[in-house]
Structures are given as C-alpha cells and as structure tokens.
Design an enzyme around this catalytic site. Structure first.
Site, mmCIF file in Angstrom:
data_model
loop_
_atom_site.group_PDB
_atom_site.id
_atom_site.type_symbol
_atom_site.label_atom_id
_atom_site.label_comp_id
_atom_site.label_asym_id
_atom_site.label_seq_id
_atom_site.Cartn_x
_atom_site.Cartn_y
_atom_site.Cartn_z
ATOM 1 C CG HIS A 3 12.354 -75.448 -23.850
ATOM 2 N ND1 HIS A 3 11.643 -75.130 -24.986
ATOM 3 C CD2 HIS A 3 13.207 -74.406 -23.656
ATOM 4 C CE1 HIS A 3 12.046 -73.959 -25.448
ATOM 5 N NE2 HIS A 3 12.997 -73.487 -24.652
ATOM 6 C CG HIS A 29 9.468 -71.674 -24.973
ATOM 7 N ND1 HIS A 29 9.255 -72.036 -26.289
ATOM 8 C CD2 HIS A 29 10.628 -70.967 -24.971
ATOM 9 C CE1 HIS A 29 10.235 -71.573 -27.036
ATOM 10 N NE2 HIS A 29 11.092 -70.919 -26.263
ATOM 11 C CG HIS A 50 17.158 -75.042 -26.336
ATOM 12 N ND1 HIS A 50 17.920 -73.943 -26.644
ATOM 13 C CD2 HIS A 50 16.056 -74.561 -25.699
ATOM 14 C CE1 HIS A 50 17.301 -72.851 -26.210
ATOM 15 N NE2 HIS A 50 16.175 -73.198 -25.626
ATOM 16 C CG ASP A 81 13.496 -72.279 -28.113
ATOM 17 O OD1 ASP A 81 12.532 -72.040 -28.870
ATOM 18 O OD2 ASP A 81 13.811 -71.555 -27.155
ATOM 19 C CG HIS A 131 12.353 -68.302 -30.704
ATOM 20 N ND1 HIS A 131 12.230 -67.132 -29.995
ATOM 21 C CD2 HIS A 131 12.557 -69.282 -29.790
ATOM 22 C CE1 HIS A 131 12.368 -67.384 -28.696
ATOM 23 N NE2 HIS A 131 12.558 -68.689 -28.532
#
Ligand code: ZN
Ligand code: FE
Length: 254
Positions: free
Chosen positions: A54, A59, A113, A130, A169
């Site tokens: 994304h 990222h 997200h 995420d 993460h």
C-alpha cells in the site's frame, strides 16, 4: 523459497524473497533504501522488482533510493494506487497472477487499512502489509469496518492454515495484550504470547506466523467466536462486533 525479513525504521519489516539458490530477488515494502540494500548485499541477492502492499510512506520510502542504486526495477502496486506509489510501473489486480524473479505471485485485494491495499501470496507465504498483523489488524484509514472484516475473514482467513504470514510491522506483543484482554481464558493466546515474548527476548522477529495460528489467536479473525461476541453485546452481527473491536483497539493502552 527464501524469505528474509529486513527490520526498517522503528518497527517496520521489508522482505526479500527469492527462489532457493537463485540470486534474483523480490523486495517487498522497502521502507528505507539503506537497510534493504545492506540486506541484499549480505544475502548475495540482486533485486529485480519491488512489490508494494500500500502507498503509506513507511512502505514505499525506500523505492527511489533503490532505483538510484539498482537501476530501473519494476514497481508493483494495486491498480487503484497508481499516482500515489513512487515510480509504480505495474498495476496489479486480484485474479491476475504474475511471475517475477521466477516466482508466481497472486495479489489479493484487501481494502480496509487503505483502499488500494493488497496482500501478495508467493508460494506458501503471504505478505500482508498493514492489513493482517500477528494477532492484530491495521487501523482503518480509508476503508470501512465492513471492508476490513471482509478482507480479513473472507479472503486472508481462507488461505490454507499452513500459509506463513509475514506482516508489515512488529506489533505482536502489544496486539497479544489486547487479545488476552478479550479472551482471558484462551490457552492459544497465552501460548502465542509466551512464544512472542521468547522471540523478542532473543531479538528475533515474530514473523512468520501462520494463518492457522492467527485463526486461533487473532481477535480480528475471531469476531464470530462466542467469547468475542460476548464482549460486544450491542453488536448485532460478527461484522458489528468486528467494528466495535477495532474501535476499542484504537484507544487500547496496552
Ligand atoms: Zn500503512
Ligand atoms: Fe505501516
């Protein structure tokens, strides 16, 4: 298949993915160029493409620096993220698998997200960005709770239980404190928390998890479980329990 997690920034993971014995590698979610370039050199790998889950900066922040060092690499992201992923050259869509570095890649569109979020399934590993974390899920920045619930329960949770999960993460310990609050009697949550504490104590990442372990421990895949539903009595459906749980996590001080 070889998967190398690359710790970036304070708690991000980028990943290098390669066939055993091959030197060509995919880079997933390069947060920063330096750490990724160092890991590539250390592993003896040459990047041929960058896959982005994304558009968020943590990222994609390393894309430009990697292109400067390694030349024109293909940059894959969801078709709807065109214009907000730096140097994106390929528009991926669910249902259109592609092959890169000798690896077949399936993109799974998982809005929630962000609206352009994708997970990448490569062999028996899924890179979830995420969207799905170890014992948690991402915040809803662009999508609705219903979209996120459908992405998690309707798509990722249906992958084979043995699928290895690599997320964006290192949030496992905090996520498991929330999980334990929701399901205090769960032995699966307790065991997972012990394993995570162990791995963190040795300075190791908590990835990979597996879809099977997530189904047993991740409250965001368990909105339909009786113990979870009981915690959100006002919710009239699993999707409503999911929405209430996501809202509770937003303010959880673990
Ligand atoms: Zn993000
Ligand atoms: Fe992130």
């Amino acid at each position: 298949m070889r998967v190398v997690p690359v710790p970036c920034l304070s708690d991000n993971y980028a990943y290098l993915v390669a066939r055993p014995g091959a030197s060509e590698a995919l880079v997933i979610d390069p947060s920063e160029a330096d750490s990724v370039a160092r890991a590539l050199a250390h592993e003896g790998l040459d990047p041929v493409a960058i896959l982005v889950t994304h558009h968020h900066h943590d990222h994609v922040g390393g894309i430009e620096g990697l292109l400067e060092r390694f030349g024109a690499l293909s940059v894959y992201a969801h078709a709807s993220d065109a214009g907000r992923v730096p140097a994106q050259s390929e528009r991926v869509e669910e249902g259109r698998p592609f092959t890169v570095a000798g690896l077949e890649v399936r993109a799974i569109h998982v809005p929630g997200h962000t609206l352009g979020a994708v997970a990448y399934l490569v062999g028996d590993a899924v890179f979830t960005g995420d969207t799905l974390f170890v014992a948690g899920c991402g915040r809803l920045f662009e999508g609705t709770p219903d979209q996120m619930h459908a992405s998690l329960t309707g798509k990722l949770a249906r992958l084979p239980a043995s699928t290895r999960v690599y997320c964006g993460h290192e949030y496992a310990a905090q996520n498991l404190r929330f999980a334990a609050e929701l399901e205090p009697d769960s032995a699966a949550v307790r065991d997972k928390a012990a394993e995570v504490a162990d791995r963190r104590g040795r300075g190791e990442p908590t990835v990979p998890s597996t879809i099977g372990e997530e189904l047993a421990t991740n409250p965001f895949l368990r909105a339909g479980a009786a113990a979870i539903r009981a915690r959100f009595p006002a919710a009239a459906s699993d999707a409503e329990a999911f929405a209430a749980m996501r809202a509770a996590k937003d303010v959880f001080k673990g």
